[in-house]
Scaffold this active site. Sequence first.
Site, mmCIF file in Angstrom:
data_model
loop_
_atom_site.group_PDB
_atom_site.id
_atom_site.type_symbol
_atom_site.label_atom_id
_atom_site.label_comp_id
_atom_site.label_asym_id
_atom_site.label_seq_id
_atom_site.Cartn_x
_atom_site.Cartn_y
_atom_site.Cartn_z
ATOM 1 N N TYR A 73 0.779 -1.239 -0.022
ATOM 2 C CA TYR A 73 -0.083 -0.011 -0.027
ATOM 3 C C TYR A 73 0.868 1.273 -0.081
ATOM 4 C CZ TYR A 73 -4.499 -1.929 -0.073
ATOM 5 O OH TYR A 73 -5.617 -2.355 -0.741
ATOM 6 N N GLN A 109 -15.345 3.907 -7.025
ATOM 7 C CA GLN A 109 -14.931 3.016 -6.502
ATOM 8 C C GLN A 109 -13.418 3.075 -6.117
ATOM 9 O OE1 GLN A 109 -16.272 -0.831 -8.651
ATOM 10 N NE2 GLN A 109 -16.825 0.916 -9.931
ATOM 11 N N ASN A 110 -12.939 4.135 -6.664
ATOM 12 C CA ASN A 110 -11.423 4.618 -6.724
ATOM 13 C C ASN A 110 -11.197 5.161 -5.235
ATOM 14 O OD1 ASN A 110 -11.602 4.018 -9.196
ATOM 15 N ND2 ASN A 110 -11.226 6.054 -9.899
ATOM 16 N N VAL A 111 -9.849 4.821 -4.736
ATOM 17 C CA VAL A 111 -9.490 5.166 -3.371
ATOM 18 C C VAL A 111 -8.497 6.438 -3.571
ATOM 19 C CG1 VAL A 111 -10.074 2.919 -2.320
ATOM 20 C CG2 VAL A 111 -7.809 3.509 -3.470
ATOM 21 N N HIS A 127 -15.545 2.374 -1.815
ATOM 22 C CA HIS A 127 -14.233 1.620 -1.492
ATOM 23 C C HIS A 127 -13.402 2.153 -0.618
ATOM 24 C CE1 HIS A 127 -15.278 -1.321 -4.934
ATOM 25 N NE2 HIS A 127 -16.336 -1.367 -4.340
ATOM 26 N N GLY A 200 -15.241 4.017 -16.858
ATOM 27 C CA GLY A 200 -14.025 3.357 -16.348
ATOM 28 C C GLY A 200 -14.028 2.112 -15.392
ATOM 29 N N ASN A 226 -15.945 3.414 -21.754
ATOM 30 C CA ASN A 226 -15.042 2.542 -21.448
ATOM 31 C C ASN A 226 -14.734 1.859 -22.938
ATOM 32 O OD1 ASN A 226 -13.676 -0.225 -20.675
ATOM 33 N ND2 ASN A 226 -14.868 0.023 -18.662
ATOM 34 N N PRO A 227 -13.181 1.745 -23.061
ATOM 35 C CA PRO A 227 -12.665 1.235 -24.260
ATOM 36 C C PRO A 227 -13.178 -0.368 -24.494
ATOM 37 C CG PRO A 227 -10.881 2.225 -23.004
ATOM 38 C CD PRO A 227 -12.255 2.284 -22.102
ATOM 39 N N ALA A 244 -11.849 7.866 -21.043
ATOM 40 C CA ALA A 244 -12.524 9.037 -20.231
ATOM 41 C C ALA A 244 -12.063 10.282 -20.411
ATOM 42 C CB ALA A 244 -12.855 8.595 -18.988
HETATM 43 P P1 NAD Z 1 -11.217 -2.837 -13.229
HETATM 44 O O1 NAD Z 1 -9.666 -2.632 -13.118
HETATM 45 O O2 NAD Z 1 -11.656 -3.569 -12.946
HETATM 46 O O3 NAD Z 1 -11.690 -2.075 -14.539
HETATM 47 C C1 NAD Z 1 -11.339 -0.823 -15.021
HETATM 48 C C2 NAD Z 1 -12.002 -0.425 -16.286
HETATM 49 O O4 NAD Z 1 -11.775 0.702 -16.994
HETATM 50 C C3 NAD Z 1 -11.768 -1.781 -17.590
HETATM 51 O O5 NAD Z 1 -13.086 -1.755 -17.938
HETATM 52 C C4 NAD Z 1 -10.897 -0.814 -18.517
HETATM 53 O O6 NAD Z 1 -11.811 -1.524 -19.981
HETATM 54 C C5 NAD Z 1 -11.532 0.402 -18.363
HETATM 55 N N1 NAD Z 1 -10.528 1.569 -18.803
HETATM 56 C C6 NAD Z 1 -9.236 1.630 -18.905
HETATM 57 N N2 NAD Z 1 -8.785 2.669 -19.195
HETATM 58 C C7 NAD Z 1 -9.673 3.320 -19.358
HETATM 59 C C8 NAD Z 1 -9.917 4.793 -19.893
HETATM 60 N N3 NAD Z 1 -8.808 5.562 -20.116
HETATM 61 N N4 NAD Z 1 -11.097 5.503 -19.680
HETATM 62 C C9 NAD Z 1 -12.227 4.643 -19.420
HETATM 63 N N5 NAD Z 1 -12.004 3.506 -19.085
HETATM 64 C C10 NAD Z 1 -10.891 2.877 -19.032
HETATM 65 O O7 NAD Z 1 -11.375 -1.471 -11.909
HETATM 66 P P2 NAD Z 1 -13.023 -1.191 -11.300
HETATM 67 O O8 NAD Z 1 -13.965 -1.737 -11.938
HETATM 68 O O9 NAD Z 1 -12.828 -0.026 -10.690
HETATM 69 O O10 NAD Z 1 -13.167 -2.489 -10.000
HETATM 70 C C11 NAD Z 1 -13.029 -1.907 -8.814
HETATM 71 C C12 NAD Z 1 -12.542 -2.973 -7.970
HETATM 72 O O11 NAD Z 1 -13.412 -4.141 -8.231
HETATM 73 C C13 NAD Z 1 -11.264 -3.656 -8.224
HETATM 74 O O12 NAD Z 1 -10.774 -3.839 -6.747
HETATM 75 C C14 NAD Z 1 -11.396 -5.019 -8.735
HETATM 76 O O13 NAD Z 1 -10.451 -6.006 -8.634
HETATM 77 C C15 NAD Z 1 -12.747 -5.401 -8.322
HETATM 78 N N6 NAD Z 1 -13.385 -6.187 -9.319
HETATM 79 C C16 NAD Z 1 -14.117 -7.138 -8.915
HETATM 80 C C17 NAD Z 1 -14.874 -7.905 -9.582
HETATM 81 C C18 NAD Z 1 -15.653 -9.175 -8.921
HETATM 82 O O14 NAD Z 1 -16.368 -9.900 -9.866
HETATM 83 N N7 NAD Z 1 -15.725 -9.199 -7.786
HETATM 84 C C19 NAD Z 1 -14.923 -8.035 -11.143
HETATM 85 C C20 NAD Z 1 -14.141 -6.687 -11.537
HETATM 86 C C21 NAD Z 1 -13.444 -5.902 -10.626
#
Ligand code: NAD
Length: 257
Positions: A73, A109-111, A127, A200, A226-227, A244
């Site tokens: 961390y 969901q971002n910290v 989160h 994102g 989202n890409p 984004a």
């Molecule tokens: P993530 O990393 O899962 O997803 C990031 C997303 O951003 C992706 O869909 C990607 O295509 C997109 N992306 C990448 N670059 C981008 C840009 N420049 N502009 C727009 N979009 C872009 O992150 P999250 O969705 O914030 O996930 C949060 C938490 O959830 C994390 O801890 C992750 O591990 C967890 N998670 C859990 C599950 C589950 O099934 N439990 C599934 C997915 C994620």
Amino acid sequence: MNHGSPDLYIAPELKRRLCGVRRVFVLTGAGVSVESGIPAFRGTGGIWGEWNPEDYATPEAFERDPVRVWQWYLGRIENIRRAEPNPAHRALAELERRLGPGAMLTATQNVDGLHRRAGSGAVAEIHGEIFKCRPVGPGFMGERPIDEIDIDMDGLPPRDAEGSVLRPAVVWFGEYLPPGPIKTIEEFLSIPPDLVVIAGTTAGFPYVQDWATRPKREGAILIEVNPDMTLVTPHADAAFQCPAGEALPRIFSHIEV
Ligand code: NAD
């Protein structure tokens, strides 16, 4: 459905609907901070490609090896400290300012705190916050900024004055979400928004899918940025498959307030 295009084509009908938008709910995930140099979790270059979440992002991992979790961390904290808000964060802050008090909420969901650093005031951090810590144990009591405690790399994990071990104030896999931000979101959604933007995020969690799609059933426009495609994409009125930082300023330029 409009899946976007490299030039971010916005259909005339969507432009017309955006003109009248006055109340906006936004859901963001790690992808929104990628353009600030903070890696996402999933996908190419993602954190979980290099590190196993079971070793760093569960309460059991912290119980097993709090030193390893804290070292990891502190590395992320250093990276995030150096990062700056990007055009996506700034576009959201600017839209909130234009809409006026109470008319927009950004649930993230971002910290990393970048929405607030960009100037967003109404932010629900579901989160947690990486720049805070709290005593181990259930609940969210006793949170404090990490800058208030002396983190000694040779004396990890840090402890509070009473001797309790401190942990990062983030939500790990298998943990409950903090009640404050959830209440903020539900209260905001009790007056249906005109527009929901989900940007994102892989939308992997059911609560994220629900918050994105519920207002649409009450008439809101649902836009995804989202890409890649996600579980929310089939529900979206428009899905812009581009970064984004490019899409959000363009989309919001059609909201006339
Ligand atoms: P993530 O990393 O899962 O997803 C990031 C997303 O951003 C992706 O869909 C990607 O295509 C997109 N992306 C990448 N670059 C981008 C840009 N420049 N502009 C727009 N979009 C872009 O992150 P999250 O969705 O914030 O996930 C949060 C938490 O959830 C994390 O801890 C992750 O591990 C967890 N998670 C859990 C599950 C589950 O099934 N439990 C599934 C997915 C994620």
